[in-house]
Design an enzyme around this catalytic site. Structure first.
Site, PDB file in Angstrom:
ATOM      1  N   GLY A 140      -1.335  -0.441   6.940  1.00 18.20           N
ATOM      2  CA  GLY A 140      -1.320  -1.883   6.921  1.00 18.20           C
ATOM      3  C   GLY A 140      -2.176  -2.498   8.011  1.00 18.20           C
ATOM      4  O   GLY A 140      -2.663  -3.617   7.874  1.00 18.20           O
ATOM      5  N   ASP A 152      11.329   1.304  10.473  1.00 13.03           N
ATOM      6  CA  ASP A 152      10.539   1.947   9.408  1.00 13.03           C
ATOM      7  C   ASP A 152      10.521   3.458   9.609  1.00 13.03           C
ATOM      8  O   ASP A 152       9.474   4.101   9.549  1.00 13.03           O
ATOM      9  CB  ASP A 152       9.117   1.400   9.370  1.00 13.03           C
ATOM     10  CG  ASP A 152       8.404   1.762   8.058  1.00 13.03           C
ATOM     11  OD1 ASP A 152       9.101   1.961   7.046  1.00 13.03           O
ATOM     12  OD2 ASP A 152       7.172   1.858   8.052  1.00 13.03           O
ATOM     13  N   GLY A 167      -7.003   8.317   7.359  1.00 10.21           N
ATOM     14  CA  GLY A 167      -5.887   7.567   6.796  1.00 10.21           C
ATOM     15  C   GLY A 167      -6.180   6.095   6.753  1.00 10.21           C
ATOM     16  O   GLY A 167      -7.224   5.614   7.211  1.00 10.21           O
TER      17      GLY A 167
END
Length: 902
Positions: free
Chosen positions: A583, A697, A580
């Site tokens: 950020g 988030d 993966g």
């Protein structure tokens, strides 16, 4: 209204949200290799940041028809590959940057319809390849730079509706390719049209309406291609030149001047003439009837002759114009001629005469023959009755060389369809209207080839839009420059993603640039899709060289790894180990020497922190211990590296499992237990963590599943400590912060006020609950899940949107689960339940399950090998399918799901 939001760190991006679109340079995946940014008509607001100049490979920069304010960044001048700079239809202010003169490859500069001011930069004479200057409808002042005469390829110069003054530069006669010179509504006080302009042999249109000009009307007969002349509302004096103009002339407007003499007989020899306006002058003598008698009119032709308020006293010929002619004579002595038959028809009003009505498109079948509710309709101009789905295009001709469109409709349709490689019948002009300018606005419908399909496929749609947005239509002398106003996909096209497979911009960049709409408080949750990237807000950036010394700290339960250990665990951070990217940086699956599988998040240089900040974060994460939170295993802080080591989650993300691309699925009880687990993890963050934490988030891709499908909340990179007690012993209920989160899950109240509360997490979790029940992402093809579920509940069709792959479920349990999700997603935070109430309600719903269903699920959830497999699905989701652009948590497995249609 959508907003260009802040993205990144540092001033201004690191400050509270201020509506600035910030760009930060990345590697081969990012900005340096972006070639097109096209955000046409997206209702964006905010300002454009200087960092746009870092897109060094950019060919097209298109922000047309938005609400962007501020100045145009001078850094755009660094974009040496730029060919199209399209900023028209915004609210830019300030002056044009001199630095744009460095854009040697620029083909088209469109900054019209803004609030720009100042003088026109002389440096733009260095744009050696520019063909189109669209600077109209601003507040530019000063003189037209004579230096523009050095532009070797300039075709269109549109600077109308500004405050320009001085004289018309005689040097412009050297512009060998100039075809349109449109300078209306400026203040060239006392100026004259230079005689040298007769040398502009390619000029099609000259428009100098209301420019305070004086002197004589020049002889334009040497311009062999001239079609359109507008010198109205000036102070020209003397007679009208008598030499015959080009046969291409469609329009002569010399009204509102101080002209005298007679109407030239040569005007009777212009076969394409559509409008002759000499109103409000001192023209005398006779009216030459040959102006209309010598013309051959077909059904679509029209001629308007406006001679009002002159000194014309006679008519040379019979006053019996055809129906196609509109003649206005009011205010002339000729109107007093009692012996002239029918004179009253042309003198009694300003309207005067007869005109024609444009023919409507015909079709071989009634509209009722097609299912209009599906945006399928009859194809016009087709001999047989055939229904198909058109795409709709808003289109405007910015400076056409005619005043009456119908005679040119066939040529226009040929012009469009030839470029699009279509047949003539595939284009229908739905409507058109003249606007101030004059400009011609129209709405087009493009139909698929009836021999192949009733709908366009995606590649055809992409091709059509590409032609329009990249100005690939060949230059047209007659139709002039055009602009795309909108490209509308309805009916069967409403779910089409035209960006799919587009190589110009990565999904991460699109997620950063595309932003959400706030239409009203009632639907703010639907449209609060803001530019928000999973980036930590830091005040400084650090390089690995600044962190070469070892970072070390002793924390109970958290192991300090050497860089060598992590390198060995990931085969030197090989590509095959990468699972993966987020950020923070890339994420690798690693197998430690002990045999333990872990997820290693390795910080990229832009995410590196100072030593103190890094150790503080490790200490912060190490204090979080709960069954439903992903645990920190260790860290590495040597050799300029910063890495976090987490427990590995072999069953991936919740988003993976409920996606329609997943071969395996979760039954209702599994989904209910996952929801409860996630809620308990968030409740721990709110009430038991020390200090308490707001996640901010929460989303399906940040809820991970372990071997037993136990839900674990992940990714605290955006988390914020909850408010703490102040000196007076009170605790505020929110913290003010930069808005961060993920489109679709974002609390609209948090977005609007920047005040983060525990109820912001409740809202995001409520969206996850609705996603669990429907299998649909929070935003899909412009539809918002919260709004769609609300609508289904009100219409009584709630069970029609439930994910058919859940299998059997008790209706009462599903109704309460949905009611809880909608309650969490109330617009007003005070109307939402607390996280304690959410956990309690989920436990109550679990208790309502039949004992056999609950026991069966308990046995199933102990092993992922027992998970329900769905091999076929008869029901198709009403929302369709979407590949998410928002990257999820990085601590997932490398499971590859086969795609099974719903």
């Amino acid at each position: 209204m959508k907003h260009l939001d802040n993205w990144g760190r540092g001033d201004p991006c690191g400050s509270p949200w201020n509506g600035v679109l910030c760009f930060h340079e990345t590697d081969n995946d990012g900005f340096l290799h972006v070639r097109e940014i096209q955000l046409l008509n997206m209702n964006l607001s905010g300002t454009l940041a200087p960092e746009v100049g870092k897109f060094s490979h950019l060919n097209i920069l298109d922000f047309m028809w938005n609400h962007i304010t501020g100045s145009i960044p001078k850094e755009i001048g660094n974009l040496s590959n730029l060919t199209l700079l399209l900023l028209n239809g915004n609210q830019f202010s300030g002056s044009l940057p001199d630095e744009l003169g460095s854009l040697a490859n620029l083909d088209r500069l469109q900054v019209d319809e803004n609030n720009l001011s100042g003088t026109l930069p002389k440096s733009y004479a260095n744009m050696s390849n520019v063909k189109h200057f669209h600077l109209n409808n601003n507040s530019f002042s000063g003189q037209l730079p004579p230096e523009f005469s050095r532009l070797p390829k300039l075709v269109h110069l549109l600077v109308d509706n500004n405050n320009l003054s001085g004289i018309l530069p005689p040097e412009y006669s050297a512009l060998a390719y100039l075809s349109i010179l449109q300078l209306d509504n400026n203040r060239f006080i006392g100026g004259e049209i230079p005689e040298s302009y007769q040398n502009l042999s390619r000029l099609i249109k000259i428009s100098l309406r209301n420019c305070s000009m004086e002197g004589a009307v020049p002889d334009l007969s040497q311009m062999a291609n001239l079609s359109y002349i507008d010198l109205s509302w000036n102070n020209f004096t003397g007679p009208i030149p008598t030499n015959k103009l080009s046969d291409n002339v469609t329009t002569i407007d010399l009204s509102h001047n101080n002209l005298n003499g007679s109407i030239p007989e040569s005007f009777s020899l212009l076969p394409a003439l559509q409008m002759l306006s000499l109103e409000n002058n001192s023209i005398s003598g006779s009216i030459p009837a040959g102006i209309w008698q010598n013309k051959s009119f077909n059904a679509t032709a029209r001629l308007s002759v406006d001679l009002r308020y002159n000194s014309l006293s006679n008519i040379s010929g019979d006053l019996n114009p055809p129906q196609n002619v509109t003649l206005r004579l009011r205010g002339n002595p000729v109107c007093n001629g009692a012996n002239i038959q029918n004179i009253h028809l042309f003198c009694d009003s300003d309207a005067g005469g007869n005109g024609t009505i444009d023919p409507a498109a015909s079709t071989a079948c009634p509209i009722t023959a097609c299912p209009v509710d599906q945006h399928i309709e009859p194809v016009p101009d087709l001999e047989k009755c055939y229904c198909a789905a058109p795409i709709r295009i808003g289109y405007r001709l910015k400076s056409p060389s005619f005043t009456h469109f119908p005679p040119y409709i066939f040529a226009f349709k040929s012009y469009i369809t030839h470029t699009l490689k279509m047949d003539h019948y595939q284009l229908s002009i739905d409507s058109y209207a003249w606007e101030k300018g004059p400009r011609l606005r129209m709405y087009l419908k493009l139909f698929p080839d009836v021999n192949n399909s009733r709908v366009f496929n995606v590649s055809e749609l992409q091709y059509i839009r590409y032609i329009y947005t990249t100005w690939h239509f060949p230059g047209s002398d007659l139709f002039g420059p055009y602009e795309l106003l909108n490209f509308t996909l309805l009916g069967p096209y409403s779910s089409v993603n035209l960006e799919a497979g587009k190589s110009g911009m990565s999904k991460g960049v699109l997620a950063g640039i595309l932003v959400g709409v706030i239409a009203s408080a009632a639907i703010a949750s639907v449209l609060a899709t803001v530019l928000i990237m999973r980036r930590k807000n830091r005040s400084r950036q650090f390089s690995r060289n600044n962190l070469s010394s070892k970072i070390s700290i002793k924390i109970d339960g958290v192991k300090e790894f050497t860089f060598r250990e992590l390198s060995q665990a990931t085969c030197n951070f090989s590509y095959s180990a990468q699972v993966g990217r987020g950020g923070y940086g890339k994420v690798y699956k690693g197998i430690l020497a002990s045999g333990t599988t872990v997820a290693i998040k390795r910080a990229e240089e832009r995410s590196l922190q100072g030593k103190r900040e890094f150790l503080t974060e490790i200490q912060f994460l190490s204090r979080l211990h709960h069954r439903n939170l992903v645990s920190l295993v260790g860290y590495c802080g040597e050799n300029g590296e910063q890495a976090l080591v987490y427990e590995y989650m072999p069953n991936g993300t919740l988003r993976d499992w409920i996606s329609d691309k997943c071969e395996r699925t979760l039954n209702f009880v599994m989904r209910l237990r996952i929801a409860l687990g996630a809620a308990k993890g968030i409740l721990y963050l709110h009430t038991e963590a020390n200090p308490p934490i707001f996640h901010r988030d929460i989303k399906a891709s940040n809820i991970l599943l372990d071997t037993n499908l136990t839900a674990k909340v992940a990714d605290f990179g955006l988390s914020r400590l909850a408010p703490v007690m102040d000196d007076e012993g009170s605790v505020p209920h929110h913290i003010s912060t930069i808005v961060k989160g993920t489109p679709g899950y974002l609390d609209p109240e948090y977005f609007l006020t920047h005040q983060l509360t525990d109820k912001s997490d409740v809202y995001s979790l409520g969206v996850v609950f609705l996603e669990l029940l429907t299998g649909v992402p929070p935003i899909l093809h412009g539809k918002n899940l919260v709004r769609e579920v609300n609508a289904a509940q009100k219409s009584g069709s709630l069970f029609g949107i439930i994910d058919s792959r859940m299998g059997d479920y008790p209706s009462e349990c599903v109704e309460r689960f949905i009611a809880l999700g909608l309650s969490c997603c109330q617009d007003k935070p005070e109307m939402r339940p607390s996280m304690t109430d959410v956990v309690r309600e989920l436990e109550d719903v679990l208790q309502l399950l039949p004992e056999s269903m609950a026991m069966s699920d308990n046995n199933t959830s102990r092993s992922s090998s027992s998970i329900t497999t769905t091999t076929s699905f008869s029901n198709v989701s009403k929302y369709g399918r979407m590949a998410s652009d928002v990257s999820g948590s990085d601590l997932t497995s490398t499971i590859m799901h086969s795609i099974t249609p719903r």
